[in-house]
Design a protein around this motif. Structure first.
Motif, mmCIF file in Angstrom:
data_model
loop_
_atom_site.group_PDB
_atom_site.id
_atom_site.type_symbol
_atom_site.label_atom_id
_atom_site.label_comp_id
_atom_site.label_asym_id
_atom_site.label_seq_id
_atom_site.Cartn_x
_atom_site.Cartn_y
_atom_site.Cartn_z
ATOM 1 N N LEU A 1 0.830 -1.212 0.000
ATOM 2 C CA LEU A 1 0.000 0.000 0.000
ATOM 3 C C LEU A 1 0.860 1.256 0.000
ATOM 4 O O LEU A 1 1.997 1.237 0.443
ATOM 5 C CB LEU A 1 -0.903 0.016 1.241
ATOM 6 N N HIS A 2 0.252 2.348 -0.479
ATOM 7 C CA HIS A 2 0.933 3.636 -0.519
ATOM 8 C C HIS A 2 0.071 4.641 0.246
ATOM 9 O O HIS A 2 -1.122 4.773 -0.030
ATOM 10 C CB HIS A 2 1.111 4.088 -1.979
ATOM 11 N N ILE A 3 0.667 5.316 1.199
ATOM 12 C CA ILE A 3 -0.085 6.258 2.040
ATOM 13 C C ILE A 3 0.318 7.701 1.687
ATOM 14 O O ILE A 3 1.506 7.943 1.555
ATOM 15 C CB ILE A 3 0.219 5.985 3.532
ATOM 16 N N THR B 1 6.333 11.478 0.598
ATOM 17 C CA THR B 1 6.679 12.883 0.881
ATOM 18 C C THR B 1 7.242 13.512 -0.386
ATOM 19 O O THR B 1 8.119 14.361 -0.356
ATOM 20 C CB THR B 1 7.710 12.966 2.039
ATOM 21 N N PHE B 2 6.716 12.999 -1.537
ATOM 22 C CA PHE B 2 7.114 13.574 -2.827
ATOM 23 C C PHE B 2 5.951 14.336 -3.476
ATOM 24 O O PHE B 2 6.066 14.820 -4.599
ATOM 25 C CB PHE B 2 7.642 12.481 -3.773
ATOM 26 N N GLN B 3 4.808 14.397 -2.745
ATOM 27 C CA GLN B 3 3.660 15.200 -3.210
ATOM 28 C C GLN B 3 3.121 15.985 -2.012
ATOM 29 O O GLN B 3 3.231 15.529 -0.873
ATOM 30 C CB GLN B 3 2.532 14.296 -3.725
ATOM 31 N N HIS C 1 16.854 3.647 -3.253
ATOM 32 C CA HIS C 1 17.663 4.656 -3.958
ATOM 33 C C HIS C 1 17.136 4.850 -5.387
ATOM 34 O O HIS C 1 16.394 4.009 -5.921
ATOM 35 C CB HIS C 1 19.140 4.241 -4.005
ATOM 36 N N LYS C 2 17.507 6.008 -5.982
ATOM 37 C CA LYS C 2 17.103 6.298 -7.369
ATOM 38 C C LYS C 2 18.040 7.352 -7.925
ATOM 39 O O LYS C 2 18.263 8.368 -7.271
ATOM 40 C CB LYS C 2 15.649 6.799 -7.406
ATOM 41 N N PHE C 3 18.572 7.134 -9.130
ATOM 42 C CA PHE C 3 19.678 8.006 -9.588
ATOM 43 C C PHE C 3 19.207 9.384 -10.032
ATOM 44 O O PHE C 3 19.976 10.352 -9.983
ATOM 45 C CB PHE C 3 20.510 7.298 -10.660
HETATM 46 C C1 LRH Z 1 9.696 6.062 -7.186
HETATM 47 C C2 LRH Z 1 8.973 4.766 -6.895
HETATM 48 C C3 LRH Z 1 8.768 4.485 -5.424
HETATM 49 C C4 LRH Z 1 7.310 4.683 -5.186
HETATM 50 C C5 LRH Z 1 6.811 5.318 -6.367
HETATM 51 C C6 LRH Z 1 5.388 4.987 -6.633
HETATM 52 O O1 LRH Z 1 10.001 6.155 -8.550
HETATM 53 O O2 LRH Z 1 9.619 3.716 -7.531
HETATM 54 O O3 LRH Z 1 8.955 3.144 -5.131
HETATM 55 O O4 LRH Z 1 6.976 5.214 -4.009
HETATM 56 O O5 LRH Z 1 7.657 4.893 -7.399
#
Ligand code: LRH
Ligand code: MN
Length: 436
Positions: free
Chosen positions: A101-103, A132-134, A222-224
């Motif tokens: 799930l995503h909260i 915490t990216f939106q 991580h993500k480049f």
């Molecule tokens: C970021 C990502 C991360 C999630 C999002 C939906 O690119 O891979 O795992 O939170 O996508």
């Protein structure tokens, strides 16, 4: 709640009846071929039946890009309908009993009701994901310039509190892990102080780490690059590994396949994290250029096999601290998300079973005798073995569909959902309007 169409076991049994003859022939033929390699097909079938991968709740809605999103018919409109679709995937392929799930996209009004709804459909909850990216409506502090690494403490505290809230919700849902991916970074040289930003990250993550129950794990993803286009605070496995070491024994490094520059040797990163005892697991997907989030095994199936070759080698050698969590993390912009997630789950089981077909004694011999082509051909022999009959029989023995793709299409599930789920004009399913 009005009756909801579901694919039932008798329909699957009827579909399997049509396919049984060819699958038994092919299975018997493959069994004979493998016996010549002293491989018992039943061992591989049991391995296939044990394989498990979680599906992302945000993957059953149609994804998009910054250019556009082309909604599908019968889109799930809330977490309950997303779980209905996840249950349909599980019913047909039998390897996906867990949902990640995503909260706040999936924030339940009543966690117990959601947990009961899921378990009534054979589903449980895998790792939680914070966001915490939106910025959410009414949010006090914006994450425009970062979250856990933001220069302003009140912003970091808000982001830490959100992550702790995710863990609290996860505890009520039976989850045992929390994934933290942040897009924090800079778009221009000089925008961020690289060392100070990482120090702020660790300070924030220590507060989140301290909120973890004893039997939980924290996954650092991580993500480049993207959404930051010059520097990203947690940009590669090395930085993730350093942080996991700094935070403690419950912190691990999660590998999202799309989070690496093109041609990076991801299977070697996996071998390193296994050796260092810090492999959290995976967000499986595939990509040609950036974080394209395409279906697993659709672009680089050999890379997927080589990653599972490292995982199976570790499994067979009982490497310490090796307990990887497998999850799909994809965006389905032009396909039916249920079909894509089913086929992707099948591709993972395929790579896993093929990796178990590798003659490891022959491989070790070739490696020790510095015989590169014998080593490569030993891997290729496994990768080029068609294990589809094993995957089909394993699904059927687990109560699933021999051919989940045609069974799903024959069921008319999507059309039924289109009637049950009239589109809400202009409403985007909570999740990524455009998949980052
Ligand atoms: C970021 C990502 C991360 C999630 C999002 C939906 O690119 O891979 O795992 O939170 O996508
Ligand atoms: Mn991911």
């Amino acid at each position: 709640m009005a009756a909801h169409f579901e694919i039932d076991d008798s329909f699957i049994a009827a579909e399997n009846q049509k396919a049984r003859k060819w699958v038994e022939e092919d299975y018997e033929h493959l069994a004979k071929k493998l016996r010549r390699q002293n491989v018992d097909i039943e061992d591989l079938c049991a391995k296939a039946q044990q394989f498990r991968v979680a599906v992302p709740s945000w993957g059953v809605g149609t994804g998009g890009t910054r250019f556009a999103r082309f909604p599908n018919i019968g889109e799930p409109r809330n977490i309950f309908e997303k779980l209905e679709d996840c249950a349909t995937i599980f019913k047909l392929v039998r390897s996906t009993p867990a949902v990640s799930l995503h909260i706040p996209w999936d924030k339940p009004d009543d966690p117990k009701t959601l947990r009961d709804f899921a378990s009534a459909r054979g589903l449980r909850f895998d790792a939680m994901n914070s966001n915490t990216f939106q910025d959410q409506p009414g949010q006090k502090h914006s994450y425009k310039f970062g979250s856990l690494t933001h220069p302003d403490k009140p912003v970091r505290d808000q982001a830490v509190a959100h992550n702790i809230e995710c863990i609290e919700i996860g505890k009520m849902l039976g989850s045992k892990a929390h994934t933290v991916w942040i897009g924090d970074g800079g778009n221009f040289p000089g925008q961020q102080h690289f060392r100070h930003a990482l120090e702020r990250y660790l300070e924030s993550m220590r507060d989140i780490y301290d909120a973890l129950p004893d039997d939980w794990r924290m996954f650092i993803e991580h993500k480049f690059y993207e959404p930051a286009f010059y520097s990203t605070v947690i940009n590669d496995w090395g930085t993730s590994y350093y942080c996991a070491r700094e935070l403690g024994p419950k912190a691990f490094c999660l590998v999202d396949l799309g989070h690496h520059a093109p041609n990076v040797n991801i299977e070697m990163i996996v071998a390193r994290l296994i050796q260092f005892g810090k492999l959290a697991g995976f967000h499986f997907n595939d990509s040609k250029y950036g974080d394209d989030d395409l279906d697993s095994g659709s672009i680089k199936p050999f890379q997927l096999f080589l990653i599972f070759n490292e995982l199976v080698d570790a499994e067979l050698n009982k490497i310490a601290n090796f307990n990887p969590a497998y999850m799909l993390d994809q965006s389905h912009n032009v396909t039916d998300p249920i079909e894509s997630l089913m086929m992707s789950a099948v591709e993972l089981v395929r790579a896993y079973v093929q990796a178990h077909l590798v003659d490891r004694d022959a491989l070790t011999l070739a490696q020790n005798n510095c015989d590169p082509l014998l080593a490569l051909s030993t891997l290729k022999q496994a990768f080029t073995t068609d294990v589809a009959p094993i995957l089909a029989v394993a699904r059927e023995r687990a109560g699933g569909a021999i051919d989940p793709f045609s069974a799903y299409r024959h069921s008319g599930y999507r059309q039924h959902k289109a009637e049950e789920r009239p589109e809400i004009k202009g409403a985007a399913v909570s999740g990524l309007a455009c998949k980052l």
